[in-house]
Enzyme design. Structure first.
Site, PDB file in Angstrom:
ATOM      1  N   ASP A  10       0.847  -1.209   0.000  1.00 15.21           N
ATOM      2  CA  ASP A  10       0.000   0.000   0.000  1.00 15.21           C
ATOM      3  C   ASP A  10       0.879   1.254   0.000  1.00 15.21           C
ATOM      4  O   ASP A  10       0.837   2.044   0.928  1.00 15.21           O
ATOM      5  CB  ASP A  10      -0.947  -0.009   1.221  1.00 15.21           C
ATOM      6  CG  ASP A  10      -0.227  -0.065   2.559  1.00 15.21           C
ATOM      7  OD1 ASP A  10       0.926  -0.553   2.625  1.00 15.21           O
ATOM      8  OD2 ASP A  10      -0.797   0.404   3.568  1.00 15.21           O
ATOM      9  N   HIS A 241       9.650  -0.338   8.179  1.00  9.89           N
ATOM     10  CA  HIS A 241       8.851  -1.533   8.507  1.00  9.89           C
ATOM     11  C   HIS A 241       8.843  -2.557   7.375  1.00  9.89           C
ATOM     12  O   HIS A 241       9.143  -3.735   7.583  1.00  9.89           O
ATOM     13  CB  HIS A 241       7.392  -1.138   8.767  1.00  9.89           C
ATOM     14  CG  HIS A 241       7.196  -0.192   9.888  1.00  9.89           C
ATOM     15  ND1 HIS A 241       7.242  -0.570  11.205  1.00  9.89           N
ATOM     16  CD2 HIS A 241       6.936   1.141   9.907  1.00  9.89           C
ATOM     17  CE1 HIS A 241       7.008   0.468  11.977  1.00  9.89           C
ATOM     18  NE2 HIS A 241       6.833   1.523  11.210  1.00  9.89           N
TER      19      HIS A 241
END
Ligand code: BDR
Ligand code: CA
Length: 314
Positions: A10, A241
């Site tokens: 995303d 991340h």
């Protein structure tokens, strides 16, 4: 032999860094990018994925668009204060030339895994609607995926969007629950390790000079993301991340893992929380230990992972 992967994403600033690794790493064969809403609307995610592939000179990589909303819950607005309204730190972006693949993300995943049985690693770094939809289309997919790597969740670290939930799990807890309990070889790379990794301005300077036009977009979006980390976590740099999921795939020696049973809370104040019951541990009853065993990352050599990211991209 290169490891074939599908990267579900995303983008998103830290997604963009990870996409760059997926596009560039010599040991990875990127079969496709699949997109989901999350950090941005899904149309923006698709545009960014196409753009990043184009800037890397890899417009041969298919991009298939997927989930626009969570399976059950009502969606929260995208976090424009973290990733920018355009997902890439609100920097001006070049025009995108390519188009998305006509298939949905879920169909692309099913077709691609079935065309390469036992070989493909699914690396997912956003809300998990596309993987849940792929399982719905073909429940036997679990037998043909080589490895599933998920950036998401938190075992001991606490949450980043609620006191207990990590963003990707919180954004679609029902999808996450299906995917984490599907019974396939799965590793969770959560905040327990990603919060130990910091991509510093010095790392990003190396990436910027090593990646041409792609490097300029990564560095520009990083500057925006870095402001968020400075304000909220008090660190100079950002947590990469999503790159950590690829670091685990290629450098598992830098992580420590535990095996056990995972589930995701889907309702009420703890929605999105990942619950982990270590294998072999007896609790007051067996309800937390009924899901198939998976691996979760609990420790990491964060400095070496951050250096690895910069090395791959410089
Ligand atoms: C995860 O949430 C998203 O904002 C990031 O891209 C990452 O996938 C971290 O919690
Ligand atoms: Ca992400």
């Amino acid at each position: 032999m290169k490891q074939p992967i599908i990267f579900d994403t995303d983008p998103g600033v830290d997604d963009a860094q990870a996409i760059a690794i997926a596009l560039r790493h010599p040991e990875l064969d990127l079969l496709g990018l699949t997109t989901t809403y999350g950090n941005v609307d899904v149309e923006v995610a698709t545009r960014n994925a196409l753009l990043l592939a184009q800037l890397a000179g890899r417009d041969d990589v298919p991009v298939a668009q997927g989930a626009a909303a969570p399976l059950v819950k009502t969606r929260y607005p995208p976090p424009a204060h973290i990733h920018g309204a355009n997902g890439l730190g609100d920097i001006p972006l070049p025009e995108v030339k390519g188009k998305a693949n006509p298939r949905t993300a879920a169909q692309f995943i099913v077709d691609t895994v079935n065309a390469h049985p036992g070989q493909v690693a699914l690396v997912a770094v956003g809300p998990l609607g596309n993987l849940a939809a792929a399982l719905q289309l073909d429940p036997t997919l679990t037998e043909r995926v080589k490895q599933v790597v998920i950036m998401g969740g938190s075992i001991r670290e606490g949450g980043n969007v609620t006191p207990v939930a990590e963003a990707n799990m919180f954004n679609d807890p029902h999808a996450a629950r299906r995917v984490l309990t599907a019974g396939w070889p799965l590793t969770l790379v959560g905040l327990d390790v990603t919060h130990r990794c910091v991509l510093t301005p010095a790392h990003m300077a190396r990436i910027e000079s090593g990646q041409g036009e792609l490097g300029r977009v990564l560095a520009g979006s990083y500057a925006f993301y870095r402001d968020f980390y400075q304000e909220f976590l008090g660190i100079d740099g950002c947590c990469p991340h999503d790159s950590c999921a690829l670091a685990w795939l290629l450098r598992p020696d830098l992580f420590t893992t535990a095996r056990g049973h995972l589930t995701v809370v889907t309702e009420d104040d703890a929605e999105g929380q990942t619950l982990f019951a270590p294998e072999g541990r007896a609790f007051i009853d067996s309800r937390w230990s009924r899901t198939p065993a998976v691996d979760v990352c609990l420790g990491v050599d964060g400095e070496t992972v951050s250096d690895w990211i910069a090395d791959v991209l410089s």
